[in-house]
Design an enzyme around this catalytic site. Structure first.
Site, PDB file in Angstrom:
ATOM      1  N   CYS A  29       0.769  -1.224   0.000  1.00  0.00           N
ATOM      2  CA  CYS A  29       0.000   0.000   0.000  1.00  0.00           C
ATOM      3  C   CYS A  29       0.805   1.283   0.000  1.00  0.00           C
ATOM      4  O   CYS A  29       1.877   1.370   0.549  1.00  0.00           O
ATOM      5  CB  CYS A  29      -0.985   0.039   1.172  1.00  0.00           C
ATOM      6  SG  CYS A  29      -2.027  -1.403   1.264  1.00  0.00           S
ATOM      7  N   GLY A  55       1.545  -1.233  -4.539  1.00  0.00           N
ATOM      8  CA  GLY A  55       0.293  -2.004  -4.521  1.00  0.00           C
ATOM      9  C   GLY A  55      -0.375  -1.948  -5.877  1.00  0.00           C
ATOM     10  O   GLY A  55      -0.578  -0.869  -6.421  1.00  0.00           O
ATOM     11  N   ASN A 132      -1.308   2.638   5.191  1.00  0.00           N
ATOM     12  CA  ASN A 132      -0.195   1.773   4.763  1.00  0.00           C
ATOM     13  C   ASN A 132       0.394   1.156   6.028  1.00  0.00           C
ATOM     14  O   ASN A 132       0.770   1.865   6.958  1.00  0.00           O
ATOM     15  CB  ASN A 132       0.870   2.597   4.031  1.00  0.00           C
ATOM     16  CG  ASN A 132       2.163   1.811   3.793  1.00  0.00           C
ATOM     17  OD1 ASN A 132       3.246   2.380   3.745  1.00  0.00           O
ATOM     18  ND2 ASN A 132       2.071   0.490   3.657  1.00  0.00           N
ATOM     19  N   GLY A 133       0.431  -0.168   6.070  1.00  0.00           N
ATOM     20  CA  GLY A 133       0.979  -0.827   7.247  1.00  0.00           C
ATOM     21  C   GLY A 133       0.058  -1.949   7.683  1.00  0.00           C
ATOM     22  O   GLY A 133      -0.786  -2.399   6.918  1.00  0.00           O
ATOM     23  N   TYR A 272      14.242  -2.796  -0.910  1.00  0.00           N
ATOM     24  CA  TYR A 272      13.392  -3.239  -2.028  1.00  0.00           C
ATOM     25  C   TYR A 272      12.128  -2.424  -2.258  1.00  0.00           C
ATOM     26  O   TYR A 272      11.779  -2.145  -3.397  1.00  0.00           O
ATOM     27  CB  TYR A 272      12.993  -4.699  -1.790  1.00  0.00           C
ATOM     28  CG  TYR A 272      12.083  -5.260  -2.842  1.00  0.00           C
ATOM     29  CD1 TYR A 272      10.726  -5.451  -2.601  1.00  0.00           C
ATOM     30  CD2 TYR A 272      12.567  -5.580  -4.101  1.00  0.00           C
ATOM     31  CE1 TYR A 272       9.881  -5.960  -3.571  1.00  0.00           C
ATOM     32  CE2 TYR A 272      11.731  -6.092  -5.087  1.00  0.00           C
ATOM     33  CZ  TYR A 272      10.391  -6.276  -4.821  1.00  0.00           C
ATOM     34  OH  TYR A 272       9.553  -6.780  -5.775  1.00  0.00           O
TER      35      TYR A 272
END
Ligand code: SF4
Length: 499
Positions: A29, A55, A132-133, A272
């Protein structure tokens, strides 16, 4: 007939797509929010497009139209461009403030009702939230909320925020929001929108990234600086760990509702997740990845004729490795960037021919050579098996493999889709076992201290680790309530208050 190995992982020749094979960690996300700009929705769509790497399953935008005094929402499965490249969709979202989200699901199925931003009409007006998370106590909270009569609309962990907000008895929105985030645990970067304000918040450790920017005087909150660059917005600063930002007509307020803690951002964002052109926590992601390659070359040199990156994520580290080793850098693997768009569904017979949809060997660069492959990380190992075989079939004399991060031995619970521990190659085999498994002549990983040196630290501080790094160290930075099942005292407070 699909071939699989003793770990039950598919070994079909043609599919070298790490993502498709679940052979990589996946960031889940990206978020974007803007306040006070006439093109709020179009700018949000562009920002989300720049965050697509965070995402690809679904995307959504909620805008607030001050004239009509109402919210407009558009949420769809698929890529940002599939939905928000259409003018009529943007025109259906008028307003000078908007929040958006790109999603890859960790919790909750890939169904429309889980697509964010999630929206609810609360006492005092509507609120849209994008996250996000991953909340490590969402299940426990959810169970309690449902027991107390809450009606859940989705299976996403993020929804508990809306219910906790609805239950706070405080007068001001910011107080209610703080009440709610004090109850949650885990990793989060939120952007939210009310009829008067844009809200941003980062968890007390700052595990997931969030930055503040500005365009034509309009404040922006988003996951990565690449989403500011795409619209020509200025980077202002990182949102600090444990900070709540409230943007309104009167300007920007900053609140620090949590005890001061040392920030511990997720180190994998540098390895990454984040885009190489982003600057995270003041560090160029591209430069860090080059440093990873340089440290790797110092720690685990290889006798080889060429350095070959596993594209795209292995490229910066391979450049660093090649320069530090003084070995020529060659594009020995060519990536087809249009796999996502291909509609050529190979038949089984075609597949047997070993069609390579995403990666193919560049014979001219590797035939008759001793090559050293550089990749950003190794998760299940299935992709590495295929890449080594592909290099040998293209005539490589020797194939050495170097990984620009430490072995991944522990799953993540902070918003990253990781395979279960028993599917992680490094949690199953020792180094020699992994070398043998992927079929390379030699294999080496960057050490944890090498990783920290590449980040600009002398080494990892075991007492006070500078980053969240538990997929390598097993040291989880927060309680894993849903995993351990115990309900923490703090959670009882609001629920006691509610009952
Ligand atoms: S396990 Fe920790 S370091 Fe690894 S990706 Fe997840 S949050 Fe980041």
């Amino acid at each position: 007939m699909s071939v699989s190995n003793e770990l039950g992982q598919s070994l079909d020749r043609d599919n070298l797509d790490k993502q498709a094979m679940g052979d990589t960690l996946r960031e889940e996300c990206g978020v974007f929010g803007i306040f006070g700009h006439p093109d709020a929705t179009a700018l949000t769509a562009l920002g989300l497009h720049a965050l697509q790497h965070r995402g690809q399953e679904a995307s959504g935008i909620v805008a607030y139209d001050n004239e009509a005094k109402r919210f407009h929402s558009e949420r769809r499965l698929g890529l940002v461009g599939d939905t928000f490249s259409k003018r009529h969709v943007i025109e259906r979202l008028p307003g000078s403030a908007a929040v958006g989200h790109v999603r890859y699901s960790t919790t909750g199925e890939t169904i429309l009702r889980n697509v964010q931003p999630l929206f609810a009409e609360l006492d005092g007006g509507g609120f849209a939230v994008a996250h996000n998370g991953n909340l490590t106590n969402a299940l426990s909270l959810r169970r309690q909320l449902v027991r107390d009569g809450a009606i859940m609309q989705s299976t996403s962990d993020t929804e508990v925020i809306l219910h906790l907000l609805a239950r706070s008895k405080r007068a001001r929105f910011v107080e209610r929001f703080v009440d709610a985030i004090r109850e949650i645990e885990g990793a989060y970067s939120f952007v939210g929108l009310t009829n008067k304000k844009l809200v941003g918040a980062r968890d007390p450790l700052g595990i997931r990234p969030l930055v503040l920017g500005e365009l034509d005087g309009a404040p922006i909150l988003t996951s990565e600086t690449c989403a500011l660059d795409i619209i020509g917005a200025k980077f202002v600063r990182d949102v600090e760990n444990g900070e709540v930002i409230i943007v309104g007509e009167a300007g920007i307020e900053s609140h620090k509702p949590f005890p001061v803690m040392q920030p511990r951002p997720c180190i994998f964002e540098y390895i990454y997740f984040a885009r190489p052109d982003s600057v995270v926590g003041g560090k160029s992601v591209y430069q860090v990845r080059r440093n990873l390659g340089t440290e790797l070359a110092k720690e685990s040199p290889a006798t080889a004729d060429v350095v070959v990156p596993v594209p795209d994520s292995g490229v910066p580290a391979a450049i660093g490795f090649a320069q530090a080793s003084n070995i020529p850098y060659e594009l020995g693997i060519i990536r087809n960037h249009y796999v996502g768009r291909t509609f050529i569904e190979p038949t089984q017979q075609i597949r047997e021919l070993g069609v390579r949809m995403k990666h193919s060997a560049n014979r001219a660069a590797v035939a008759g050579k001793r090559i050293v492959l550089i990749d950003d990380s190794l998760v299940r190992g299935t992709t590495s098996v295929k890449i080594v075989r592909m290099m040998r079939e293209a005539g490589a004399k020797e194939v050495h493999f170097r990984i620009a991060s430490p072995p991944i031995t522990h799953p993540d619970f902070y918003g990253i889709d990781t395979p279960d521990k028993d599917k992680l190659l490094a949690a199953t085999y020792d180094l020699e076992g992994m070398r043998n498994y992927i079929g390379a002549d030699s294999l080496a990983f960057l050490s944890v201290d090498g990783l920290y040196r590449a980040m600009g630290h002398e080494k990892r501080n075991p007492e006070k680790p500078q980053y969240t790094d538990h997929c390598f160290t097993g040291e989880y930075p927060t309680p894993l309530t849903d995993k351990t099942g115990e309900i923490t005292p703090r959670q009882l407070s609001l629920l006691a208050e509610a009952s």
